[in-house]
Scaffold this motif. Structure first.
Motif, PDB file in Angstrom:
ATOM      1  N   VAL A  49       0.833  -1.200   0.000  1.00 48.20           N
ATOM      2  CA  VAL A  49       0.000   0.000   0.000  1.00 48.20           C
ATOM      3  C   VAL A  49       0.869   1.253   0.000  1.00 48.20           C
ATOM      4  CG1 VAL A  49      -1.703   1.317   1.296  1.00 48.20           C
ATOM      5  CG2 VAL A  49      -1.972  -1.147   1.050  1.00 48.20           C
ATOM      6  N   ARG A  50       1.971   1.232   0.756  1.00 46.84           N
ATOM      7  CA  ARG A  50       2.874   2.387   0.788  1.00 46.84           C
ATOM      8  C   ARG A  50       3.478   2.636  -0.595  1.00 46.84           C
ATOM      9  NH1 ARG A  50       6.351   0.592   4.199  1.00 46.84           N
ATOM     10  NH2 ARG A  50       4.967   1.014   5.961  1.00 46.84           N
ATOM     11  N   ALA A  51       3.831   1.558  -1.299  1.00 51.12           N
ATOM     12  CA  ALA A  51       4.375   1.712  -2.643  1.00 51.12           C
ATOM     13  C   ALA A  51       3.342   2.309  -3.590  1.00 51.12           C
ATOM     14  CB  ALA A  51       4.853   0.353  -3.171  1.00 51.12           C
ATOM     15  N   ILE A  52       2.083   1.881  -3.449  1.00 46.93           N
ATOM     16  CA  ILE A  52       1.014   2.447  -4.275  1.00 46.93           C
ATOM     17  C   ILE A  52       0.849   3.933  -3.981  1.00 46.93           C
ATOM     18  CG2 ILE A  52      -1.473   2.403  -4.742  1.00 46.93           C
ATOM     19  CD1 ILE A  52      -1.373  -0.626  -4.096  1.00 46.93           C
ATOM     20  N   GLU A  53       0.832   4.284  -2.703  1.00 46.89           N
ATOM     21  CA  GLU A  53       0.645   5.686  -2.323  1.00 46.89           C
ATOM     22  C   GLU A  53       1.814   6.547  -2.766  1.00 46.89           C
ATOM     23  OE1 GLU A  53      -2.167   4.991   1.633  1.00 46.89           O
ATOM     24  OE2 GLU A  53       0.010   5.206   1.863  1.00 46.89           O
ATOM     25  N   ASP A  54       3.041   6.001  -2.685  1.00 47.07           N
ATOM     26  CA  ASP A  54       4.205   6.751  -3.148  1.00 47.07           C
ATOM     27  C   ASP A  54       4.122   7.013  -4.644  1.00 47.07           C
ATOM     28  OD1 ASP A  54       5.230   6.808  -0.605  1.00 47.07           O
ATOM     29  OD2 ASP A  54       6.685   5.193  -0.930  1.00 47.07           O
ATOM     30  N   ALA A  55       3.682   5.999  -5.399  1.00 46.40           N
ATOM     31  CA  ALA A  55       3.553   6.168  -6.841  1.00 46.40           C
ATOM     32  C   ALA A  55       2.463   7.171  -7.183  1.00 46.40           C
ATOM     33  CB  ALA A  55       3.255   4.822  -7.507  1.00 46.40           C
ATOM     34  N   GLN A  56       1.400   7.203  -6.362  1.00 47.96           N
ATOM     35  CA  GLN A  56       0.300   8.131  -6.608  1.00 47.96           C
ATOM     36  C   GLN A  56       0.725   9.582  -6.467  1.00 47.96           C
ATOM     37  OE1 GLN A  56      -1.816   6.000  -8.182  1.00 47.96           O
ATOM     38  NE2 GLN A  56      -3.372   7.320  -7.341  1.00 47.96           N
ATOM     39  N   ALA A  57       1.748   9.836  -5.655  1.00 51.72           N
ATOM     40  CA  ALA A  57       2.146  11.216  -5.369  1.00 51.72           C
ATOM     41  C   ALA A  57       2.542  11.970  -6.631  1.00 51.72           C
ATOM     42  CB  ALA A  57       3.304  11.221  -4.368  1.00 51.72           C
ATOM     43  N   GLY A  58       3.088  11.243  -7.633  1.00 48.88           N
ATOM     44  CA  GLY A  58       3.526  11.919  -8.840  1.00 48.88           C
ATOM     45  C   GLY A  58       2.587  11.775 -10.018  1.00 48.88           C
ATOM     46  N   ASN A  59       1.463  11.134  -9.839  1.00 43.87           N
ATOM     47  CA  ASN A  59       0.526  10.895 -10.931  1.00 43.87           C
ATOM     48  C   ASN A  59      -0.857  11.411 -10.569  1.00 43.87           C
ATOM     49  OD1 ASN A  59       2.403   9.480 -12.578  1.00 43.87           O
ATOM     50  ND2 ASN A  59       2.126   7.663 -11.303  1.00 43.87           N
ATOM     51  N   SER A  60      -1.757  11.315 -11.560  1.00 43.13           N
ATOM     52  CA  SER A  60      -3.152  11.624 -11.278  1.00 43.13           C
ATOM     53  C   SER A  60      -3.631  10.735 -10.139  1.00 43.13           C
ATOM     54  CB  SER A  60      -4.003  11.374 -12.517  1.00 43.13           C
ATOM     55  OG  SER A  60      -5.370  11.374 -12.191  1.00 43.13           O
ATOM     56  N   PRO A  61      -4.294  11.290  -9.118  1.00 45.43           N
ATOM     57  CA  PRO A  61      -4.675  10.490  -7.954  1.00 45.43           C
ATOM     58  C   PRO A  61      -5.643   9.364  -8.257  1.00 45.43           C
ATOM     59  CG  PRO A  61      -5.716  12.660  -7.889  1.00 45.43           C
ATOM     60  CD  PRO A  61      -4.703  12.693  -8.999  1.00 45.43           C
ATOM     61  N   SER A  62      -6.276   9.387  -9.445  1.00 38.93           N
ATOM     62  CA  SER A  62      -7.248   8.347  -9.750  1.00 38.93           C
ATOM     63  C   SER A  62      -6.667   7.204 -10.572  1.00 38.93           C
ATOM     64  CB  SER A  62      -8.438   8.951 -10.515  1.00 38.93           C
ATOM     65  OG  SER A  62      -8.008   9.488 -11.750  1.00 38.93           O
ATOM     66  N   VAL A  63      -5.429   7.352 -11.066  1.00 41.23           N
ATOM     67  CA  VAL A  63      -4.819   6.332 -11.907  1.00 41.23           C
ATOM     68  C   VAL A  63      -3.836   5.515 -11.080  1.00 41.23           C
ATOM     69  CG1 VAL A  63      -3.451   5.874 -13.969  1.00 41.23           C
ATOM     70  CG2 VAL A  63      -5.068   7.773 -13.944  1.00 41.23           C
ATOM     71  N   ALA A  64      -3.982   4.194 -11.131  1.00 42.44           N
ATOM     72  CA  ALA A  64      -3.168   3.319 -10.298  1.00 42.44           C
ATOM     73  C   ALA A  64      -1.848   2.983 -10.982  1.00 42.44           C
ATOM     74  CB  ALA A  64      -3.935   2.030 -10.010  1.00 42.44           C
ATOM     75  N   PRO A  65      -0.787   2.748 -10.217  1.00 48.92           N
ATOM     76  CA  PRO A  65       0.461   2.251 -10.811  1.00 48.92           C
ATOM     77  C   PRO A  65       0.239   0.878 -11.416  1.00 48.92           C
ATOM     78  CG  PRO A  65       0.540   2.134  -8.409  1.00 48.92           C
ATOM     79  CD  PRO A  65      -0.698   2.905  -8.755  1.00 48.92           C
ATOM     80  N   ASN A  66       1.002   0.563 -12.457  1.00 50.83           N
ATOM     81  CA  ASN A  66       0.792  -0.715 -13.143  1.00 50.83           C
ATOM     82  C   ASN A  66       2.040  -1.591 -13.207  1.00 50.83           C
ATOM     83  OD1 ASN A  66       2.225   0.773 -15.000  1.00 50.83           O
ATOM     84  ND2 ASN A  66       0.565   0.910 -16.497  1.00 50.83           N
ATOM     85  N   HIS A  67       3.152  -1.148 -12.620  1.00 47.70           N
ATOM     86  CA  HIS A  67       4.359  -1.953 -12.517  1.00 47.70           C
ATOM     87  C   HIS A  67       4.801  -2.001 -11.055  1.00 47.70           C
ATOM     88  CE1 HIS A  67       4.521  -1.653 -16.842  1.00 47.70           C
ATOM     89  NE2 HIS A  67       5.614  -2.391 -16.884  1.00 47.70           N
TER      90      HIS A  67
END
Length: 244
Positions: free
Chosen positions: A34-52
């Protein structure tokens, strides 16, 4: 975080924790993901999930996991997808989970880095010499400013604005000769070396002069972001096949 604890029990325990005989604590695994997902969200649109997702484990732990669960990365991919849906994120593609075992990771621990990478990026390779004449269990690449993917197939890769670089970044924030990636045979990793650039180089937000790279790291060249990634050649269908 408490709202994800039941999800951890259902989705993670059956794969990582149980496969390691309970030696990986379930909620610790969940918090890392979850922390990795949230870290990735910080630099992207908040509604788009990381995919790698790059998951680094102790190499002995990974061997045990692969022996017990040969499709572990696929199972984790589905579990991560469900976690992100529970978080209310929008997925533009199924997440890809890529596992890597290293000797210097403490037993029963893991590190997760998550990044969003567009699926339709044009691909190219570096043409520098000498060639990266070493058998890698993974294929390194760069995502330059979210616009193109460049495979790294040389022991020395020069990055900058000038046209004599191997990776040309046409942006005034980038110095003419900004950065070198130098293959370290003893570490089996690339070393990123700032060439006294005017705008400086940051790695995951921290200024550096030189530092070894791990999959999922983000380099910032005067503000222009470059993702360093690796494709791992494991048995999982979520990883690309070995390079010919």
């Amino acid at each position: 975080m408490h709202r994800f604890e039941d999800l951890a029990q259902q989705l993670i325990e059956a794969s990582l924790a149980r496969a390691l005989g309970g030696k990986l604590e379930v909620n610790a695994v969940l918090r890392t993901i979850v922390r990795a997902i949230e870290d990735a969200q910080a630099g992207n649109s908040p509604s788009v999930a990381p995919n790698h997702f790059w998951v680094t484990l102790n190499e002995d732990d990974l061997r045990a996991l692969e022996a017990n669960r040969p499709r572990l990365a696929d199972e984790l991919s589905e579990q991560v997808r469900q976690i992100m849906l529970q978080m209310g994120l929008r997925l533009d593609a199924p997440p890809r989970v890529l596992l890597w075992g290293v000797p210097n990771m403490p037993p029963h621990h893991l590190q997760v880095k998550a990044r969003w990478i567009a699926s339709n990026l044009p691909h190219a390779d570096t043409s520098a010499t000498p060639s990266l004449a070493v058998s890698l269990p993974r294929r390194p690449f760069l995502i330059v400013d979210g616009q193109r993917q460049i495979g790294l197939n040389a022991t020395l890769v020069r990055v900058g604005r000038a046209h004599d670089n191997d990776v040309i970044v046409d942006d005034r924030r980038v110095s003419r000769h900004h950065l070198e990636l130098r293959w370290q045979h003893d570490l089996a990793r690339f070393l990123a070396v700032d060439l006294n650039s005017s705008g400086g180089t940051r790695l995951n937000g921290y200024p550096i002069k030189q530092c070894t790279l791990e999959a999922g790291d983000v380099l910032s060249l005067g503000g222009v972001e470059i993702i360093y990634g690796e494709e791992f050649t494991l048995q999982s269908t979520t990883a690309l096949p070995p390079a010919p």
